[in-house]
Design an enzyme around this catalytic site. Structure first.
Site, PDB file in Angstrom:
ATOM      1  N   ARG A 122       0.841  -1.205   0.000  1.00 16.06           N
ATOM      2  CA  ARG A 122       0.000   0.000   0.000  1.00 16.06           C
ATOM      3  C   ARG A 122       0.871   1.247   0.000  1.00 16.06           C
ATOM      4  O   ARG A 122       0.840   2.064   0.915  1.00 16.06           O
ATOM      5  CB  ARG A 122      -0.964  -0.052   1.167  1.00 16.06           C
ATOM      6  CG  ARG A 122      -2.162  -0.913   0.765  1.00 16.06           C
ATOM      7  CD  ARG A 122      -3.035  -1.194   1.905  1.00 16.06           C
ATOM      8  NE  ARG A 122      -4.439  -1.170   1.497  1.00 16.06           N
ATOM      9  CZ  ARG A 122      -5.439  -1.377   2.311  1.00 16.06           C
ATOM     10  NH1 ARG A 122      -5.221  -1.615   3.580  1.00 16.06           N
ATOM     11  NH2 ARG A 122      -6.675  -1.345   1.872  1.00 16.06           N
ATOM     12  N   GLN A 127      -1.526   2.991  -5.301  1.00 13.46           N
ATOM     13  CA  GLN A 127      -2.887   3.328  -4.864  1.00 13.46           C
ATOM     14  C   GLN A 127      -3.943   2.971  -5.907  1.00 13.46           C
ATOM     15  O   GLN A 127      -5.021   2.495  -5.569  1.00 13.46           O
ATOM     16  CB  GLN A 127      -2.977   4.808  -4.508  1.00 13.46           C
ATOM     17  CG  GLN A 127      -2.743   5.032  -3.025  1.00 13.46           C
ATOM     18  CD  GLN A 127      -2.802   6.486  -2.626  1.00 13.46           C
ATOM     19  OE1 GLN A 127      -3.084   7.352  -3.447  1.00 13.46           O
ATOM     20  NE2 GLN A 127      -2.519   6.746  -1.371  1.00 13.46           N
ATOM     21  N   ASP A 130      -5.084  -0.619  -5.682  1.00 13.11           N
ATOM     22  CA  ASP A 130      -5.445  -1.087  -4.346  1.00 13.11           C
ATOM     23  C   ASP A 130      -6.868  -1.665  -4.337  1.00 13.11           C
ATOM     24  O   ASP A 130      -7.844  -0.983  -4.015  1.00 13.11           O
ATOM     25  CB  ASP A 130      -5.301   0.076  -3.357  1.00 13.11           C
ATOM     26  CG  ASP A 130      -5.508  -0.342  -1.924  1.00 13.11           C
ATOM     27  OD1 ASP A 130      -5.908  -1.503  -1.685  1.00 13.11           O
ATOM     28  OD2 ASP A 130      -5.278   0.494  -1.029  1.00 13.11           O
ATOM     29  N   SER A 133      -8.817  -1.628  -0.936  1.00 18.16           N
ATOM     30  CA  SER A 133      -9.525  -0.377  -0.630  1.00 18.16           C
ATOM     31  C   SER A 133     -10.795  -0.253  -1.461  1.00 18.16           C
ATOM     32  O   SER A 133     -11.835   0.194  -0.968  1.00 18.16           O
ATOM     33  CB  SER A 133      -8.625   0.835  -0.887  1.00 18.16           C
ATOM     34  OG  SER A 133      -7.649   0.923   0.113  1.00 18.16           O
ATOM     35  N   TYR A 229      -1.138   0.459   9.828  1.00 22.58           N
ATOM     36  CA  TYR A 229      -2.164  -0.506  10.231  1.00 22.58           C
ATOM     37  C   TYR A 229      -2.187  -0.648  11.746  1.00 22.58           C
ATOM     38  O   TYR A 229      -1.205  -0.362  12.426  1.00 22.58           O
ATOM     39  CB  TYR A 229      -1.861  -1.884   9.628  1.00 22.58           C
ATOM     40  CG  TYR A 229      -2.145  -1.982   8.165  1.00 22.58           C
ATOM     41  CD1 TYR A 229      -3.456  -2.034   7.697  1.00 22.58           C
ATOM     42  CD2 TYR A 229      -1.109  -2.026   7.253  1.00 22.58           C
ATOM     43  CE1 TYR A 229      -3.714  -2.135   6.353  1.00 22.58           C
ATOM     44  CE2 TYR A 229      -1.361  -2.129   5.900  1.00 22.58           C
ATOM     45  CZ  TYR A 229      -2.675  -2.182   5.452  1.00 22.58           C
ATOM     46  OH  TYR A 229      -2.930  -2.277   4.125  1.00 22.58           O
TER      47      TYR A 229
HETATM   48  P1  NAD Z   1      -8.055  -2.866   8.103  1.00 20.92           P
HETATM   49  O1  NAD Z   1      -9.119  -3.417   7.232  1.00 20.92           O
HETATM   50  O2  NAD Z   1      -6.839  -3.684   8.378  1.00 20.92           O
HETATM   51  O3  NAD Z   1      -8.729  -2.522   9.541  1.00 20.92           O
HETATM   52  C1  NAD Z   1      -9.870  -1.729   9.655  1.00 20.92           C
HETATM   53  C2  NAD Z   1      -9.757  -0.810  10.862  1.00 20.92           C
HETATM   54  O4  NAD Z   1      -9.841  -1.571  12.071  1.00 20.92           O
HETATM   55  C3  NAD Z   1      -8.432  -0.037  10.939  1.00 20.92           C
HETATM   56  O5  NAD Z   1      -8.701   1.345  10.931  1.00 20.92           O
HETATM   57  C4  NAD Z   1      -7.829  -0.494  12.264  1.00 20.92           C
HETATM   58  O6  NAD Z   1      -7.113   0.528  12.917  1.00 20.92           O
HETATM   59  C5  NAD Z   1      -9.069  -0.913  13.031  1.00 20.92           C
HETATM   60  N1  NAD Z   1      -8.802  -1.794  14.181  1.00 20.92           N
HETATM   61  C6  NAD Z   1      -7.960  -2.856  14.270  1.00 20.92           C
HETATM   62  N2  NAD Z   1      -7.990  -3.388  15.490  1.00 20.92           N
HETATM   63  C7  NAD Z   1      -8.885  -2.668  16.230  1.00 20.92           C
HETATM   64  C8  NAD Z   1      -9.361  -2.743  17.559  1.00 20.92           C
HETATM   65  N3  NAD Z   1      -8.900  -3.654  18.418  1.00 20.92           N
HETATM   66  N4  NAD Z   1     -10.286  -1.840  17.955  1.00 20.92           N
HETATM   67  C9  NAD Z   1     -10.737  -0.898  17.096  1.00 20.92           C
HETATM   68  N5  NAD Z   1     -10.335  -0.786  15.810  1.00 20.92           N
HETATM   69  C10 NAD Z   1      -9.405  -1.652  15.387  1.00 20.92           C
HETATM   70  O7  NAD Z   1      -7.559  -1.462   7.633  1.00 20.92           O
HETATM   71  P2  NAD Z   1      -7.759  -0.686   6.259  1.00 20.92           P
HETATM   72  O8  NAD Z   1      -9.130  -0.135   6.236  1.00 20.92           O
HETATM   73  O9  NAD Z   1      -7.374  -1.555   5.138  1.00 20.92           O
HETATM   74  O10 NAD Z   1      -6.700   0.506   6.388  1.00 20.92           O
HETATM   75  C11 NAD Z   1      -6.083   0.859   7.579  1.00 20.92           C
HETATM   76  C12 NAD Z   1      -5.106   2.019   7.405  1.00 20.92           C
HETATM   77  O11 NAD Z   1      -4.358   1.938   6.194  1.00 20.92           O
HETATM   78  C13 NAD Z   1      -5.761   3.350   7.374  1.00 20.92           C
HETATM   79  O12 NAD Z   1      -4.919   4.259   8.026  1.00 20.92           O
HETATM   80  C14 NAD Z   1      -5.810   3.699   5.925  1.00 20.92           C
HETATM   81  O13 NAD Z   1      -5.934   5.075   5.700  1.00 20.92           O
HETATM   82  C15 NAD Z   1      -4.501   3.152   5.474  1.00 20.92           C
HETATM   83  N6  NAD Z   1      -4.503   2.884   4.034  1.00 20.92           N
HETATM   84  C16 NAD Z   1      -3.502   3.393   3.267  1.00 20.92           C
HETATM   85  C17 NAD Z   1      -3.483   3.165   1.900  1.00 20.92           C
HETATM   86  C18 NAD Z   1      -2.398   3.703   1.021  1.00 20.92           C
HETATM   87  O14 NAD Z   1      -2.431   3.491  -0.146  1.00 20.92           O
HETATM   88  N7  NAD Z   1      -1.423   4.352   1.521  1.00 20.92           N
HETATM   89  C19 NAD Z   1      -4.490   2.430   1.336  1.00 20.92           C
HETATM   90  C20 NAD Z   1      -5.498   1.900   2.133  1.00 20.92           C
HETATM   91  C21 NAD Z   1      -5.479   2.138   3.499  1.00 20.92           C
END
Ligand code: NAD
Length: 385
Positions: A122, A127, A130, A133, A229
């Site tokens: 990621r 992006q 992805d 996402s 993450y």
């Molecule tokens: P994910 O599907 O792994 O998890 C979903 C959410 O669950 C996350 O926000 C995580 O913090 C939360 N979580 C995990 N354990 C938890 C707990 N015990 N209690 C409460 N919440 C909990 O995550 P995702 O949606 O794929 O993405 C997570 C991060 O990655 C975000 O910061 C997102 O902005 C970032 N991201 C970046 C890119 C990039 O291209 N740079 C792309 C996608 C996502």
């Protein structure tokens, strides 16, 4: 060089890996595209549309697979389909390489180069590829629509001659990609939204969508890894979140839960007693069901009615929105193909971070260390898988 598009075989799958507009683009780049009859139908794309884009139609799946150099997929193909591929062919899709690596062995042994979209790093450059996402966005939206459709109440506040209706209270657990989309969708429908995440950085994003962010004091514990993450937390830290969730859930109408930790079982955040104390009519949508679920009572893939509380645990919500889910996925796949197809031929530069990072197998070997470890664990304990 031939690219083949299959009709997906997983039960309930409605998405297709490439749409006609992408096919047109790939043909212009020198590829020959063949599509299995009716592959796009469930997502609203007829054979006629693919023919007009320049594809040829195949009715025999076995010979289509045998002639394919590139196979974009939504899900991992069946073992027999994998065996029908030729050595050196490239397949790319949601292959679940860390959850279910053994199902990919026929393709690995056939010398197929496998790429898993789940493993695409990621980084900013990736992006547009992805797919996680893209699908999380669709799932977050659809989870709210499903809840709104089932809830015995309205979402917006209404002031009518017959009285005032209070807005629905929506509680989102996990404010990553799916959670943020769920918040935005619930807000658009007029709900009052609260959200919780262990990553403090999520707070600003939650508030910018007009929702309230609920904080838990974890005494300065690091909750986020280098990649942004969530980290796996101790039971004690998880308990603080569980207490807050139980308290907030008592007054919520809808709970959308999305919390995940990459490569792990989803954290258990909604205890049995929290469900027992919810109001009758509450809707819970557990979007973490494919990773085991965030609720102690979740049975992945099933919908349960527990003391008046409806608990949904969908395994493939993006398939409930096949048109746009396929559109986003098709674009992700097209962008990935642009990396590995140059001048109408395959060009696999394993020094490229995205190509190396997402490659599962090449020339008959598993090349991804995480997948190799997952496979060893699976082979060591097949009964628990
Ligand atoms: P994910 O599907 O792994 O998890 C979903 C959410 O669950 C996350 O926000 C995580 O913090 C939360 N979580 C995990 N354990 C938890 C707990 N015990 N209690 C409460 N919440 C909990 O995550 P995702 O949606 O794929 O993405 C997570 C991060 O990655 C975000 O910061 C997102 O902005 C970032 N991201 C970046 C890119 C990039 O291209 N740079 C792309 C996608 C996502």
């Amino acid at each position: 060089m031939r690219l083949a598009i299959l009709k997906e075989s997983a039960p309930g799958e409605t998405r297709v890996a490439l749409l006609p507009d992408a096919v047109k683009l790939l043909i212009a780049k020198g590829l020959d595209v063949s599509i299995e009859s009716n592959a796009g139908l469930a997502s609203g794309h007829t054979d006629e549309a693919y023919l007009q884009a320049g594809a040829t139609l195949a009715t025999d799946r076995t010979s289509l697979l045998a002639s394919a150099d590139i196979l974009p997929l939504v899900n991992a193909p069946l073992a027999q389909d994998q065996r029908n591929l030729k050595p050196g062919a490239v397949a790319i899709g949601f292959l679940r390489p860390l959850d279910d690596p053994a199902t990919l062995l026929p393709a690995v042994e056939s010398g197929v180069t496998l790429f898993a979209v789940e493993l695409v790093p990621r980084i900013t450059r990736a992006q547009a590829m992805d797919a996680l996402s893209s699908m999380a966005t669709v799932a977050g939206y659809k989870a709210v629509i499903l809840a709104a459709d089932t809830l015995p109440r309205l979402f917006p506040m209404l002031m009518t001659a017959a009285g005032t209706i209070a807005p629905a209270r929506v509680f989102v657990i996990g404010a990553g990609v799916a959670g943020l989309q769920a918040i935005a969708t619930a807000r658009r429908l007029g709900a009052v939204v609260e959200a919780y995440d262990v990553r403090a950085a999520a707070g600003e994003q939650v508030r910018s969508l007009g929702a309230k962010f609920l904080d838990v004091d974890l005494g300065g514990l690091a909750t986020e890894d280098k990649g942004g993450y969530a980290k796996e937390l101790s039971e004690e830290a998880l308990d603080r979140g569980r207490d807050l969730i139980a308290k907030t859930a008592r007054t919520a109408d809808v709970i959308i839960t999305t919390a995940q930790v990459p490569g792990r079982r989803a954290p258990l955040l909604i205890r049995r007693d929290a469900v027992e104390n919810m109001r009758s009519g509450t809707i819970v949508v557990d979007l973490a069901a494919p990773a085991g679920g965030n609720c102690e009572l979740t049975h992945p893939g099933e919908t349960q009615l527990i003391n008046g509380v409806t608990l949904f645990a969908p395994l493939n919500l993006p398939a409930a929105v096949p048109g746009h889910a396929s559109q986003l996925y098709s674009r992700n796949i097209t962008n990935f193909l642009a990396l590995i197809v140059k001048g109408g031929a395959l060009h696999l530069d394993m020094d490229d971070e995205i190509i190396r990072g997402s490659c599962v197998s090449h020339e008959g070997k598993i090349v991804n260390p995480r997948v190799a470890t997952a496979l060893e664990a699976h082979t060591a304990a097949p009964a628990s898988s």
